[in-house]
Motif scaffolding. Structure first.
Motif, PDB file in Angstrom:
ATOM      1  N   ALA A  45     -99.520 -29.546 -43.913  1.00  0.00           N
ATOM      2  CA  ALA A  45     -98.490 -28.528 -44.133  1.00  0.00           C
ATOM      3  C   ALA A  45     -97.168 -29.171 -44.556  1.00  0.00           C
ATOM      4  O   ALA A  45     -96.473 -28.664 -45.442  1.00  0.00           O
ATOM      5  CB  ALA A  45     -98.294 -27.697 -42.864  1.00  0.00           C
ATOM      6  N   TRP A  46     -96.843 -30.304 -43.928  1.00  0.00           N
ATOM      7  CA  TRP A  46     -95.613 -31.022 -44.292  1.00  0.00           C
ATOM      8  C   TRP A  46     -95.659 -31.460 -45.754  1.00  0.00           C
ATOM      9  O   TRP A  46     -94.691 -31.295 -46.507  1.00  0.00           O
ATOM     10  CB  TRP A  46     -95.458 -32.229 -43.364  1.00  0.00           C
ATOM     11  N   ARG A  47     -96.800 -32.011 -46.184  1.00  0.00           N
ATOM     12  CA  ARG A  47     -96.918 -32.468 -47.573  1.00  0.00           C
ATOM     13  C   ARG A  47     -96.855 -31.301 -48.547  1.00  0.00           C
ATOM     14  O   ARG A  47     -96.219 -31.390 -49.596  1.00  0.00           O
ATOM     15  CB  ARG A  47     -98.231 -33.243 -47.759  1.00  0.00           C
ATOM     16  N   ALA A  48     -97.536 -30.205 -48.214  1.00  0.00           N
ATOM     17  CA  ALA A  48     -97.547 -29.047 -49.106  1.00  0.00           C
ATOM     18  C   ALA A  48     -96.147 -28.489 -49.305  1.00  0.00           C
ATOM     19  O   ALA A  48     -95.759 -28.112 -50.415  1.00  0.00           O
ATOM     20  CB  ALA A  48     -98.483 -27.970 -48.560  1.00  0.00           C
ATOM     21  N   ASP A  49     -95.381 -28.423 -48.231  1.00  0.00           N
ATOM     22  CA  ASP A  49     -94.001 -27.928 -48.341  1.00  0.00           C
ATOM     23  C   ASP A  49     -93.154 -28.856 -49.198  1.00  0.00           C
ATOM     24  O   ASP A  49     -92.352 -28.406 -50.037  1.00  0.00           O
ATOM     25  CB  ASP A  49     -93.373 -27.796 -46.952  1.00  0.00           C
ATOM     26  N   LEU A  50     -93.322 -30.176 -49.010  1.00  0.00           N
ATOM     27  CA  LEU A  50     -92.541 -31.132 -49.785  1.00  0.00           C
ATOM     28  C   LEU A  50     -92.873 -31.023 -51.273  1.00  0.00           C
ATOM     29  O   LEU A  50     -91.977 -31.033 -52.123  1.00  0.00           O
ATOM     30  CB  LEU A  50     -92.822 -32.556 -49.279  1.00  0.00           C
ATOM     31  N   ILE A  51     -94.157 -30.903 -51.583  1.00  0.00           N
ATOM     32  CA  ILE A  51     -94.571 -30.776 -52.987  1.00  0.00           C
ATOM     33  C   ILE A  51     -94.044 -29.479 -53.581  1.00  0.00           C
ATOM     34  O   ILE A  51     -93.517 -29.451 -54.704  1.00  0.00           O
ATOM     35  CB  ILE A  51     -96.107 -30.846 -53.093  1.00  0.00           C
ATOM     36  N   ALA A  52     -94.174 -28.368 -52.830  1.00  0.00           N
ATOM     37  CA  ALA A  52     -93.697 -27.076 -53.328  1.00  0.00           C
ATOM     38  C   ALA A  52     -92.195 -27.093 -53.573  1.00  0.00           C
ATOM     39  O   ALA A  52     -91.707 -26.576 -54.589  1.00  0.00           O
ATOM     40  CB  ALA A  52     -94.064 -25.973 -52.336  1.00  0.00           C
ATOM     41  N   ASP A  53     -91.450 -27.704 -52.659  1.00  0.00           N
ATOM     42  CA  ASP A  53     -89.989 -27.762 -52.802  1.00  0.00           C
ATOM     43  C   ASP A  53     -89.556 -28.668 -53.954  1.00  0.00           C
ATOM     44  O   ASP A  53     -88.415 -28.587 -54.423  1.00  0.00           O
ATOM     45  CB  ASP A  53     -89.357 -28.273 -51.505  1.00  0.00           C
ATOM     46  N   SER A  54     -90.455 -29.531 -54.416  1.00  0.00           N
ATOM     47  CA  SER A  54     -90.098 -30.500 -55.454  1.00  0.00           C
ATOM     48  C   SER A  54     -90.683 -30.148 -56.820  1.00  0.00           C
ATOM     49  O   SER A  54     -90.723 -30.982 -57.717  1.00  0.00           O
ATOM     50  CB  SER A  54     -90.574 -31.899 -55.037  1.00  0.00           C
ATOM     51  N   GLY A  55     -91.163 -28.921 -56.956  1.00  0.00           N
ATOM     52  CA  GLY A  55     -91.683 -28.494 -58.250  1.00  0.00           C
ATOM     53  C   GLY A  55     -93.083 -27.957 -58.221  1.00  0.00           C
ATOM     54  O   GLY A  55     -93.508 -27.246 -59.141  1.00  0.00           O
ATOM     55  N   GLY A  56     -93.847 -28.326 -57.204  1.00  0.00           N
ATOM     56  CA  GLY A  56     -95.187 -27.780 -57.047  1.00  0.00           C
ATOM     57  C   GLY A  56     -96.067 -28.010 -58.253  1.00  0.00           C
ATOM     58  O   GLY A  56     -96.229 -29.131 -58.747  1.00  0.00           O
ATOM     59  N   GLU A  57     -96.618 -26.906 -58.795  1.00  0.00           N
ATOM     60  CA  GLU A  57     -97.576 -27.010 -59.905  1.00  0.00           C
ATOM     61  C   GLU A  57     -96.953 -27.546 -61.188  1.00  0.00           C
ATOM     62  O   GLU A  57     -97.662 -27.980 -62.099  1.00  0.00           O
ATOM     63  CB  GLU A  57     -98.233 -25.649 -60.166  1.00  0.00           C
ATOM     64  N   SER A  58     -95.619 -27.530 -61.288  1.00  0.00           N
ATOM     65  CA  SER A  58     -94.977 -28.024 -62.511  1.00  0.00           C
ATOM     66  C   SER A  58     -94.838 -29.543 -62.530  1.00  0.00           C
ATOM     67  O   SER A  58     -94.466 -30.122 -63.553  1.00  0.00           O
ATOM     68  CB  SER A  58     -93.588 -27.387 -62.667  1.00  0.00           C
TER      69      SER A  58
END
Length: 246
Positions: A45-58
């Motif tokens: 969950a921590w990693r998913a939030d970090l990735i989403a906050d940093s651009g996610g799928e883009s």
């Protein structure tokens, strides 16, 4: 994944892989980070939030997330190549097999890819060598109905045996085995664990190996292999913390 992603996008994101960059080191898995930190701070969950906050799928290959504190350390993730559809299928099959053997989602999450496939192969071997031996001898060893060792138990056992096999001393392909298994109400404690090379773990699981008076004994079938005949009768190495043997 967190609920920031639709089910379709979450499935796509599962194929993505990231380097874990911490203290100037590039690590390949969350487990490697947690081992480095000495505690379980890097979770899904921590990693998913970090990735989403940093651009996610883009995020493109080579893109980095923002750097964030993790305990006393600083960490960021770097996007790398996606896994193939075949690799994803193989990975899912391995996870499903371990789930059937009793692994929880949290325990699977702790495994790096290499460790997951090692545990998967070990589970296949255990199922093939399911016939117990030594069951009708006068001196009996309580055969462990061993579920693959997991989570905190694995870490305790590996540390107690200094990341070496209790029998051979090797550092290769190690697993943590319960001396008395779950089916016999064996506890997931340091006193109930042996660090064993994967093949020896499989032999113990199937009853081809037992420990008697702190010495190793093999079945006649196992001793037909020169590798095992050569270590028949050797004494266990000494752990840092005593274990309880029958």
């Amino acid at each position: 994944m967190t609920q920031r992603y639709s089910p379709e996008l979450a499935e796509q994101m599962k194929k993505r892989r990231y380097w874990f960059c911490i203290d100037g080191q590039r690590l390949t898995s969350a487990r490697a980070v947690n081992d480095y930190l000495g505690e379980n701070l890097c979770h899904a969950a921590w990693r998913a939030d970090l990735i989403a906050d940093s651009g996610g799928e883009s995020m493109k290959i080579g893109d980095r997330t923002r750097t964030v504190p993790l305990g006393k350390h600083a960490i960021y993730l770097e996007r790398r190549e996606d896994v193939s559809d075949k690799s994803m299928k193989d990975y899912s099959a391995a996870c499903n097999k371990l789930r059937q053997a009793g692994w929880s989602e949290a325990e699977l999450e702790e495994l790096g890819d290499g460790q997951l496939y090692q545990e998967y192969r070990a589970e296949i071997s255990r199922q093939k060598l399911a016939i117990p031996l030594f069951d009708h001898r006068e001196i009996r060893y309580t055969r462990a109905e061993i579920r693959p060792a997991q989570g905190r138990f694995r870490k305790l056992v590996m540390s107690n045996w200094e990341n070496r096999c209790a029998i051979t001393g090797t550092r290769m392909a190690l697993e943590a085995a319960h001396i008395i298994g779950h089916a016999k109400k064996g506890a997931a404690t340091i006193e109930n664990g042996l660090c064993l090379a994967a093949d020896l773990h499989t032999l113990m699981d199937s009853g081809h190996l037992l420990i008697e008076r702190n010495q190793v004994r093999f079945s006649d079938q196992a001793k037909a292999d020169p590798r095992y005949a050569a270590i028949e009768g050797v004494s266990l190495r000494t752990p840092l913390h005593p274990v309880c043997l029958p």
